[in-house]
Design a protein around this motif. Structure first.
Motif, short mmCIF file in Angstrom:
data_model
loop_
_atom_site.label_atom_id
_atom_site.label_comp_id
_atom_site.label_asym_id
_atom_site.label_seq_id
_atom_site.Cartn_x
_atom_site.Cartn_y
_atom_site.Cartn_z
N GLU A 98 0.82 -1.17 -0.01
CA GLU A 98 0.16 -0.13 -0.10
C GLU A 98 0.72 1.23 0.23
O GLU A 98 0.42 2.25 0.27
CB GLU A 98 -0.96 0.06 1.27
CG GLU A 98 -1.94 -1.26 1.03
CD GLU A 98 -2.75 -0.98 2.43
OE1 GLU A 98 -2.39 -0.29 3.15
OE2 GLU A 98 -3.77 -1.60 2.44
N ILE A 99 2.13 1.03 -0.28
CA ILE A 99 3.20 2.25 -0.37
C ILE A 99 3.69 2.14 -1.67
O ILE A 99 4.21 1.27 -2.28
CB ILE A 99 4.15 2.37 0.80
CG1 ILE A 99 3.34 2.15 2.22
CG2 ILE A 99 5.25 3.36 0.84
CD1 ILE A 99 4.42 2.09 3.24
N CYS A 100 3.76 3.42 -2.11
CA CYS A 100 4.54 3.70 -3.45
C CYS A 100 5.98 2.95 -3.44
O CYS A 100 6.91 3.42 -2.61
CB CYS A 100 4.53 4.73 -3.90
SG CYS A 100 5.32 5.31 -5.56
N HIS A 101 6.16 2.20 -4.55
CA HIS A 101 7.77 1.51 -4.39
C HIS A 101 8.87 2.91 -4.84
O HIS A 101 9.93 2.51 -4.60
CB HIS A 101 7.68 0.84 -5.70
CG HIS A 101 6.75 -0.52 -5.70
ND1 HIS A 101 6.75 -1.30 -4.52
CD2 HIS A 101 5.83 -0.74 -6.27
CE1 HIS A 101 5.73 -2.25 -4.43
NE2 HIS A 101 5.20 -1.88 -5.84
N LYS A 102 8.31 3.81 -5.44
CA LYS A 102 9.41 4.88 -6.04
C LYS A 102 9.52 5.94 -4.75
O LYS A 102 10.74 6.26 -4.61
CB LYS A 102 8.86 5.27 -7.21
CG LYS A 102 10.16 6.29 -7.80
CD LYS A 102 9.68 6.54 -9.18
CE LYS A 102 10.83 7.28 -10.05
NZ LYS A 102 10.69 7.55 -11.49
N CYS A 103 8.41 6.64 -4.39
CA CYS A 103 8.31 7.90 -3.72
C CYS A 103 7.93 7.15 -2.06
O CYS A 103 8.06 8.21 -1.16
CB CYS A 103 7.48 8.84 -4.20
SG CYS A 103 5.69 8.60 -4.14
N GLY A 104 7.28 6.17 -1.73
CA GLY A 104 6.91 6.15 -0.41
C GLY A 104 5.53 6.68 -0.12
O GLY A 104 5.30 6.14 1.09
#
Length: 301
Positions: free
Chosen positions: A155-161
C-alpha cells in the motif's frame, strides 16, 4: 478477344471481388498511443501528463487547450472530459537506459528497434512500449507496470514511499472496457466533490448566522447596564451622541471638553492617574518654558 493494341486482359483485371479489409499495423498503433500526444499528435516530451481515463498528453498542449477551448482541434474528443488542471496529473517516469534517442540512426546503417520505449518500470524493468500493461498512481503520479503491482503487493509507492489505495490506480491506454470503468469512477469522484462543497458552504452559512444574532443580542444589553449603573463616564457619551445629531461639530467639541474636565474633578481617581492627561497642571507650561516658535522634532525638548 483483345483490346486496343493487341493486349489480352486477365481475369483479376475484369472481375472485381469484395474489397479487402485494411489492417492497421500493430506496431504503428502502439507507437501512436505510447510515443505521441493524444491531443496534438506530437512526440511525447517531458513534462508528460495523464488524465483520469489514462491517456497520455504533453502538458503544454493541454494547457493551450484549457486557455482557448474555442479553437478547432482534430482530436478535441480526447480532452473533452478535462475541465481544469485538477483533472490531470503530471507523471513521474523512469528513463530507459537503453534508449539512445531518435537521431542515433541518421545514416540508416544501424538496426533500430521500433519497440524500444523511452521509459521503463522501476521495479521489474519492463519497457513502456504498449506490449505490457502500465498504470499510474493519482496521488503521486509514479508509473509502474501492472506486473510489479501484482507481484509486490503493498500500500506504499515503490518509488516515492507515499501511501495509496486500489482506487488510485489508473490504467494507461487501456481497452474500451477499462476506459468505461474509469469514466464511471471519474463521474462518481466528481459527484462526491460536489456534495462536499455543498456541505461546506451550508456549514459556513450556519456558522455566520448565529454569530450575527449573538452580536445583535449583546448590543442592547450593554446600553441597559450603562443606564442602570449611571456611571459618570457614560453620561457624557450619551450627551455627545444626542448633541451630534443636532449641533454637528460643536457638539463633539463640547463633549470632549466635558470629558477632560470630568477626569480632573473626579475625587475617586489618584493624582498619578490624572497626570496621564494633558488637562493636568503638570502638563501645562509657564511662559518661560514656552518658546516663540513651534517644531515637530524632538530636539525642541
Amino acid at each position: 478477344m483483345g483490346c486496343d493494341g493487341g493486349t489480352i486482359p486477365k481475369r483479376h483485371e475484369l472481375v472485381k471481388g469484395p474489397k479487402k479489409v485494411e489492417k492497421v499495423d500493430r506496431n504503428a498503433e502502439l507507437a501512436a498511443k505510447w510515443k505521441y500526444c493524444a491531443l496534438s499528435q506530437e512526440k511525447l516530451r517531458r513534462p508528460i501528463i495523464a488524465c483520469d481515463l489514462g491517456r497520455l498528453f504533453n502538458k503544454d498542449s493541454v494547457i493551450e487547450y484549457l486557455l482557448d477551448k474555442t479553437a478547432e482541434r482534430p482530436n478535441a474528443e480526447a480532452v473533452s472530459h478535462i475541465r481544469g488542471i485538477k483533472d490531470i496529473k503530471e507523471l513521474n517516469l523512469t528513463d530507459n537506459p537503453e534508449w539512445k534517442g531518435e537521431r542515433s540512426n541518421t545514416k540508416g546503417d544501424i538496426y533500430e528497434d521500433m519497440n524500444c520505449g523511452m521509459f521503463i518500470c522501476p521495479v521489474v524493468g519492463l519497457e513502456m512500449n504498449g506490449k505490457h500493461r502500465f498504470c499510474y498512481l493519482q496521488n503521486c503520479g509514479c508509473v509502474f507496470s501492472d506486473r510489479a503491482l501484482k507481484e509486490v503487493k503493498t500500500e506504499i509507492c515503490h518509488k516515492c514511499g507515499e501511501g495509496f489505495k486500489a482506487e488510485d490506480i489508473v490504467v494507461l491506454n487501456g481497452t474500451k472496457e477499462e476506459v468505461g470503468k474509469l469514466s464511471v469512477r471519474m463521474e462518481e469522484k466528481r459527484a462526491k466533490a460536489k456534495t462536499k462543497k455543498s456541505k461546506k458552504s451550508k456549514a459556513a452559512e450556519t456558522v455566520s448566522t448565529p454569530s450575527e444574532s449573538k452580536e445583535d443580542a449583546q448590543a442592547p444589553q450593554v446600553d441597559l447596564t450603562a443606564q442602570q449603573n449611571g456611571d459618570e463616564s457614560s453620561q457624557p457619551a450619551v450627551a455627545g451622541s444626542s448633541d451630534s445629531s443636532k449641533g454637528g461639530k460643536s457638539s463633539t467639541a463640547s463633549t470632549s471638553s466635558i470629558a477632560k474636565r470630568n477626569f480632573q474633578e473626579m475625587t475617586e481617581k489618584s493624582e498619578v492617574f490624572k497626570s496621564l492627561f494633558t488637562t493636568h497642571s503638570s502638563a501645562k507650561r509657564s511662559k518661560d518654558q514656552t518658546s516663540n516658535w513651534v517644531t515637530h522634532t524632538p530636539y525642541h525638548f
